[in-house]
Design an enzyme around this catalytic site. Structure first.
Site, PDB file in Angstrom:
ATOM      1  N   ASN A 105      20.346 -12.003  60.003  1.00 22.69           N
ATOM      2  CA  ASN A 105      21.311 -12.405  58.972  1.00 22.69           C
ATOM      3  C   ASN A 105      21.965 -13.723  59.404  1.00 22.69           C
ATOM      4  OD1 ASN A 105      23.915 -12.715  57.707  1.00 22.69           O
ATOM      5  ND2 ASN A 105      23.716 -10.631  56.939  1.00 22.69           N
ATOM      6  N   HIS A 139      26.673 -16.268  59.085  1.00 22.05           N
ATOM      7  CA  HIS A 139      27.743 -16.898  59.870  1.00 22.05           C
ATOM      8  C   HIS A 139      27.415 -18.299  60.362  1.00 22.05           C
ATOM      9  CE1 HIS A 139      30.315 -13.787  58.953  1.00 22.05           C
ATOM     10  NE2 HIS A 139      29.625 -12.856  59.573  1.00 22.05           N
ATOM     11  N   HIS A 143      23.818 -12.907  52.465  1.00 22.74           N
ATOM     12  CA  HIS A 143      24.658 -12.178  51.514  1.00 22.74           C
ATOM     13  C   HIS A 143      25.382 -13.204  50.651  1.00 22.74           C
ATOM     14  CE1 HIS A 143      27.964  -8.823  51.038  1.00 22.74           C
ATOM     15  NE2 HIS A 143      27.590  -9.330  49.887  1.00 22.74           N
ATOM     16  N   ARG A 192      28.037 -13.633  48.510  1.00 23.49           N
ATOM     17  CA  ARG A 192      29.220 -12.866  48.110  1.00 23.49           C
ATOM     18  C   ARG A 192      29.835 -13.451  46.856  1.00 23.49           C
ATOM     19  NH1 ARG A 192      31.181  -9.383  52.502  1.00 23.49           N
ATOM     20  NH2 ARG A 192      32.896  -8.934  51.107  1.00 23.49           N
ATOM     21  N   ARG A 217      32.043 -17.075  50.226  1.00 31.10           N
ATOM     22  CA  ARG A 217      32.772 -17.513  51.426  1.00 31.10           C
ATOM     23  C   ARG A 217      31.848 -18.059  52.506  1.00 31.10           C
ATOM     24  NH1 ARG A 217      34.590 -11.641  53.663  1.00 31.10           N
ATOM     25  NH2 ARG A 217      35.480 -11.532  51.582  1.00 31.10           N
ATOM     26  N   GLU A 241      21.244  -9.863  50.149  1.00 30.83           N
ATOM     27  CA  GLU A 241      22.265  -8.808  50.050  1.00 30.83           C
ATOM     28  C   GLU A 241      23.203  -9.188  48.929  1.00 30.83           C
ATOM     29  OE1 GLU A 241      24.695  -8.106  53.432  1.00 30.83           O
ATOM     30  OE2 GLU A 241      22.970  -7.643  54.673  1.00 30.83           O
ATOM     31  N   THR A 283      30.987  -6.091  55.033  1.00 25.91           N
ATOM     32  CA  THR A 283      30.701  -4.866  54.284  1.00 25.91           C
ATOM     33  C   THR A 283      31.203  -3.658  55.073  1.00 25.91           C
ATOM     34  OG1 THR A 283      28.702  -6.020  53.661  1.00 25.91           O
ATOM     35  CG2 THR A 283      28.886  -3.737  52.961  1.00 25.91           C
ATOM     36  N   GLU A 307      18.726   1.118  53.502  1.00 21.29           N
ATOM     37  CA  GLU A 307      19.239   0.602  54.769  1.00 21.29           C
ATOM     38  C   GLU A 307      20.347   1.533  55.216  1.00 21.29           C
ATOM     39  OE1 GLU A 307      20.231  -3.581  55.117  1.00 21.29           O
ATOM     40  OE2 GLU A 307      21.602  -3.149  56.783  1.00 21.29           O
ATOM     41  N   HIS A 350      24.167  -3.015  60.623  1.00 21.62           N
ATOM     42  CA  HIS A 350      25.618  -3.242  60.659  1.00 21.62           C
ATOM     43  C   HIS A 350      26.192  -2.892  62.016  1.00 21.62           C
ATOM     44  CE1 HIS A 350      29.624  -4.085  59.296  1.00 21.62           C
ATOM     45  NE2 HIS A 350      29.038  -4.683  58.292  1.00 21.62           N
TER      46      HIS A 350
HETATM   47  N1  PXP Z   1      23.326  -4.932  56.802  1.00 19.88           N
HETATM   48  C1  PXP Z   1      24.217  -5.099  55.809  1.00 19.88           C
HETATM   49  C2  PXP Z   1      23.987  -4.376  54.532  1.00 19.88           C
HETATM   50  C3  PXP Z   1      25.323  -5.955  55.960  1.00 19.88           C
HETATM   51  O1  PXP Z   1      26.208  -6.110  54.956  1.00 19.88           O
HETATM   52  C4  PXP Z   1      25.470  -6.650  57.165  1.00 19.88           C
HETATM   53  C5  PXP Z   1      26.619  -7.612  57.340  1.00 19.88           C
HETATM   54  O2  PXP Z   1      26.460  -8.696  56.492  1.00 19.88           O
HETATM   55  C6  PXP Z   1      24.500  -6.469  58.176  1.00 19.88           C
HETATM   56  C7  PXP Z   1      23.459  -5.583  57.972  1.00 19.88           C
HETATM   57  C8  PXP Z   1      24.576  -7.188  59.479  1.00 19.88           C
HETATM   58  O3  PXP Z   1      25.700  -6.715  60.172  1.00 19.88           O
HETATM   59  P1  PXP Z   1      26.158  -7.459  61.485  1.00 19.88           P
HETATM   60  O4  PXP Z   1      26.582  -8.835  61.097  1.00 19.88           O
HETATM   61  O5  PXP Z   1      27.277  -6.602  61.991  1.00 19.88           O
HETATM   62  O6  PXP Z   1      24.965  -7.476  62.410  1.00 19.88           O
END
Ligand code: PXP
Length: 235
Positions: A6, A9, A42, A44, A48, A69, A100, A150, A189
Site C-alpha cells: 500500500n 503514505h 485508497h 479516500r 487526504r 480500496e 480504516t 480481506e 491492517h
Molecule cells: N488493508 C486495508 C483494507 C486497509 O484499509 C489498510 C490501510 O490502508 C491496509 C490493509 C494496510 O494497513 P497498514 O497500513 O496498517 O499496513
C-alpha cells in the site's frame, strides 16, 4: 504468500509540501521491481493522500495488480468502473478516522452492497470485502457477490501474548472457512516486521496487504544514503 504494498503514505509525505515528490507512482514501480505482487491505494473521500490523478497514473503504470480500496459511494463506484483496477476492496470509511478502523458491517449494508457490487463483474473487476474474521461476515460476503475477502488483522496487531494468539486462531479459522466456501482470502491492517511471521503458516491466506510498516521502515533504511548523498554534494 504474496505481498501487496500500500503506497498511500508516499502520497501523505508528498502532500505535506504540496509538491511532486515523493511520487507514489514511482514508489509503486519500485515495489513491483522488488517483488510485490500488487499495489494498493485508497482513494479516500477527502483525498487526504492518494488523489484522482495518482490513481489514473497508477492504472497506466502498474504491471502487476492494482487494488483500489474504496468506500461504498456512488462517486467511487463511477471512478472505479472508469479506472478498471484489477480489484476493488470495499472498506468502511469515516472521515475523522486516521486509518480504516475495522471491517465492513455487511449485515447493515447488505441490500446496498448487492446492488453496488453488481456492475463490477461484467466490467472484469474483482470485488473483495474488508471484513472481521467471522463466519457470518464471510457468508454474507459470498452472498453479496464478492469473490474475495480481506480479513482484518488490526485487532491481532494491537494485542500481545495469549490474546494475540487467540486472535490469530480466529483469523486462521476464518481463512479456512472462507476458502472452503470458494472465496479467495487475503489479510491486512497493522501487519509489521515483528508480527507477520505466524502468517506464513496460514496457507489459506494468499496475500497480505501492508502499507504503514513498509513506508515507515523505508524512511530508516533509506535515510543513511540520503544524508550521505547530500553531504557528498555540499562537500
Ligand atoms: N488493508 C486495508 C483494507 C486497509 O484499509 C489498510 C490501510 O490502508 C491496509 C490493509 C494496510 O494497513 P497498514 O497500513 O496498517 O499496513
Amino acid at each position: 504468500m504474496r505481498l501487496a504494498v500500500n503506497i498511500d503514505h508516499i502520497a501523505t509525505v508528498r502532500n505535506a509540501r504540496g509538491e511532486q515528490d515523493p511520487d507514489p507512482v514511482a514508489a509503486a514501480l519500485l515495489a513491483e521491481q522488488c517483488g510485490a505482487a500488487g499495489i494498493v491505494c485508497h482513494l479516500r473521500e477527502d483525498r487526504r493522500h492518494i488523489k484522482d490523478d495518482d490513481l489514473a497514473r497508477l492504472r497506466k503504470a502498474i504491471t502487476t495488480k492494482l487494488d483500489l480500496e474504496m468506500a461504498m459511494t456512488d462517486e467511487l463506484q463511477q471512478i472505479a468502473l472508469k479506472t478498471k483496477p484489477e480489484l476493488i476492496t470495499l472498506v468502511p470509511e469515516k472521515r475523522e478516522e486516521l486509518t480504516t478502523e475495522g471491517g465492513f458491517d455487511i449485515d447493515r449494508h447488505f441490500k446496498g452492497l448487492l446492488a453496488f457490487i453488481k456492475p463490477f463483474k461484467p466490467a472484469g473487476i474483482e470485488v473483495s470485502l474488508f471484513i472481521e474474521p467471522e463466519k457470518k461476515a464471510i457468508d454474507l460476503s459470498a452472498e453479496a457477490g464478492a469473490t474475495m475477502v480481506e480479513l482484518h488483522t488490526g485487532l491481532y496487531a494491537q494485542k500481545q501474548g495469549g490474546e494475540q494468539k487467540l486472535e490469530l486462531e480466529r483469523i486462521r479459522k476464518a481463512a479456512i472457512y472462507a476458502k472452503s466456501i470458494g472465496l479467495k482470502v487475503v489479510a491486512g491492517h497493522g501487519l509489521n516486521y515483528l508480527n507477520i511471521a505466524p502468517f506464513r503458516k496460514l496457507t489459506e491466506i494468499e496475500e497480505v496487504s501492508i502499507g504503514h510498516a513498509i513506508i515507515a521502515r523505508a524512511v530508516f533504511t533509506g535515510l543513511d544514503e540520503a544524508v550521505r548523498e547530500m553531504l557528498r554534494i555540499i562537500r
